[in-house]
Write a protein that holds these residues in place. Structure first.
Motif, mmCIF file in Angstrom:
data_model
loop_
_atom_site.group_PDB
_atom_site.id
_atom_site.type_symbol
_atom_site.label_atom_id
_atom_site.label_comp_id
_atom_site.label_asym_id
_atom_site.label_seq_id
_atom_site.Cartn_x
_atom_site.Cartn_y
_atom_site.Cartn_z
ATOM 1 N N ARG A 218 -2.529 3.913 4.157
ATOM 2 C CA ARG A 218 -1.856 4.938 3.369
ATOM 3 C C ARG A 218 -0.352 4.829 3.565
ATOM 4 N N ALA A 219 0.394 4.982 2.487
ATOM 5 C CA ALA A 219 1.849 5.025 2.528
ATOM 6 C C ALA A 219 2.272 6.408 2.049
ATOM 7 N N ASP A 220 2.940 7.148 2.901
ATOM 8 C CA ASP A 220 3.344 8.523 2.608
ATOM 9 C C ASP A 220 2.171 9.354 2.098
ATOM 10 N N GLY A 221 1.006 9.163 2.727
ATOM 11 C CA GLY A 221 -0.178 9.945 2.406
ATOM 12 C C GLY A 221 -0.982 9.449 1.217
ATOM 13 N N GLU A 222 -0.448 8.494 0.465
ATOM 14 C CA GLU A 222 -1.144 7.944 -0.702
ATOM 15 C C GLU A 222 -1.913 6.691 -0.297
ATOM 16 N N GLU A 223 -3.192 6.649 -0.614
ATOM 17 C CA GLU A 223 -4.005 5.485 -0.281
ATOM 18 C C GLU A 223 -3.550 4.261 -1.085
ATOM 19 N N VAL A 224 -3.284 3.172 -0.372
ATOM 20 C CA VAL A 224 -2.912 1.928 -1.055
ATOM 21 C C VAL A 224 -3.954 0.835 -0.834
ATOM 22 N N PHE A 225 -4.863 1.060 0.121
ATOM 23 C CA PHE A 225 -5.938 0.099 0.365
ATOM 24 C C PHE A 225 -7.116 0.810 0.986
ATOM 25 N N ASP A 226 -8.311 0.466 0.519
ATOM 26 C CA ASP A 226 -9.565 0.952 1.098
ATOM 27 C C ASP A 226 -10.549 -0.204 1.041
ATOM 28 N N LYS A 227 -11.071 -0.617 2.186
ATOM 29 C CA LYS A 227 -11.955 -1.785 2.207
ATOM 30 C C LYS A 227 -13.218 -1.579 1.374
ATOM 31 N N GLU A 228 -13.549 -0.328 1.086
ATOM 32 C CA GLU A 228 -14.716 -0.047 0.247
ATOM 33 C C GLU A 228 -14.451 -0.412 -1.214
ATOM 34 N N GLU A 229 -13.173 -0.453 -1.592
ATOM 35 C CA GLU A 229 -12.823 -0.694 -2.995
ATOM 36 C C GLU A 229 -12.072 -2.003 -3.217
ATOM 37 N N ASP A 230 -11.421 -2.519 -2.181
ATOM 38 C CA ASP A 230 -10.550 -3.677 -2.323
ATOM 39 C C ASP A 230 -10.968 -4.782 -1.359
ATOM 40 N N GLU A 231 -10.663 -6.017 -1.733
ATOM 41 C CA GLU A 231 -10.897 -7.150 -0.847
ATOM 42 C C GLU A 231 -9.766 -7.211 0.169
ATOM 43 N N PHE A 232 -10.095 -7.469 1.438
ATOM 44 C CA PHE A 232 -9.071 -7.515 2.480
ATOM 45 C C PHE A 232 -8.172 -8.720 2.266
ATOM 46 N N ASP A 233 -6.897 -8.442 2.049
ATOM 47 C CA ASP A 233 -5.886 -9.480 1.852
ATOM 48 C C ASP A 233 -4.568 -8.900 2.365
ATOM 49 N N VAL A 234 -4.103 -9.411 3.488
ATOM 50 C CA VAL A 234 -2.904 -8.859 4.121
ATOM 51 C C VAL A 234 -1.731 -8.867 3.154
ATOM 52 N N ASP A 235 -1.526 -9.975 2.436
ATOM 53 C CA ASP A 235 -0.391 -10.067 1.511
ATOM 54 C C ASP A 235 -0.474 -9.015 0.408
ATOM 55 N N ALA A 236 -1.672 -8.776 -0.104
ATOM 56 C CA ALA A 236 -1.845 -7.768 -1.153
ATOM 57 C C ALA A 236 -1.585 -6.364 -0.605
ATOM 58 N N ILE A 237 -2.004 -6.111 0.625
ATOM 59 C CA ILE A 237 -1.755 -4.806 1.236
ATOM 60 C C ILE A 237 -0.252 -4.600 1.418
ATOM 61 N N VAL A 238 0.450 -5.624 1.908
ATOM 62 C CA VAL A 238 1.900 -5.530 2.099
ATOM 63 C C VAL A 238 2.589 -5.263 0.762
ATOM 64 N N ALA A 239 2.159 -5.946 -0.286
ATOM 65 C CA ALA A 239 2.746 -5.733 -1.613
ATOM 66 C C ALA A 239 2.485 -4.312 -2.103
ATOM 67 N N SER A 240 1.288 -3.800 -1.859
ATOM 68 C CA SER A 240 0.961 -2.430 -2.287
ATOM 69 C C SER A 240 1.805 -1.406 -1.555
ATOM 70 N N VAL A 241 2.014 -1.599 -0.277
ATOM 71 C CA VAL A 241 2.867 -0.692 0.491
ATOM 72 C C VAL A 241 4.304 -0.808 -0.022
ATOM 73 N N GLY A 242 4.710 -1.996 -0.397
ATOM 74 C CA GLY A 242 6.072 -2.223 -0.881
ATOM 75 C C GLY A 242 6.444 -1.369 -2.058
ATOM 76 N N GLU A 243 5.477 -0.968 -2.860
ATOM 77 C CA GLU A 243 5.750 -0.113 -4.007
ATOM 78 C C GLU A 243 6.220 1.276 -3.569
ATOM 79 N N SER A 244 5.948 1.644 -2.316
ATOM 80 C CA SER A 244 6.351 2.941 -1.785
ATOM 81 C C SER A 244 7.625 2.879 -0.934
ATOM 82 N N VAL A 245 8.048 1.662 -0.612
ATOM 83 C CA VAL A 245 9.194 1.485 0.283
ATOM 84 C C VAL A 245 10.490 1.530 -0.518
ATOM 85 N N SER A 246 11.411 2.380 -0.069
ATOM 86 C CA SER A 246 12.706 2.452 -0.744
ATOM 87 C C SER A 246 13.559 1.252 -0.366
ATOM 88 N N ALA A 247 14.387 0.822 -1.287
ATOM 89 C CA ALA A 247 15.209 -0.379 -1.075
ATOM 90 C C ALA A 247 16.288 -0.152 -0.044
#
Length: 78
Positions: free
Chosen positions: A49-78
């Motif tokens: 979760r990034a700021d309380g919003e789920e960005v990855f759940d192994k029940e719904e998504d395939e485990f991929d570290v790079d994809a998780i990092v990219a998903s968190v990146g959408e919440s990270v301010s520049a």
């Protein structure tokens, strides 16, 4: 800044995966993150979760570290 939580199943032995994601996030975003917390869980949980919003759940998504990092990146301010 962004707070990230990685909830992982302790009995399932998912600590290594959680640490891999934590390390990758800190490598990629470093000081732009307030925290990357490891949260213990059970029942097979592995969620990120990034700021309380789920960005990855192994029940719904395939485990991929790079994809998780990219998903968190959408919440990270520049």
């Amino acid at each position: 800044m962004t707070q990230v939580e990685i909830e992982y199943c302790v009995p399932c032995g998912m600590l290594d995966r959680a640490q891999d994601v934590q390390h990758a996030l800190l490598e990629e975003y470093g000081e732009r993150l307030d925290s990357v917390a490891l949260v213990t869980g059970d029942s097979g949980v592995f969620e990120v979760r990034a700021d309380g919003e789920e960005v990855f759940d192994k029940e719904e998504d395939e485990f991929d570290v790079d994809a998780i990092v990219a998903s968190v990146g959408e919440s990270v301010s520049a």
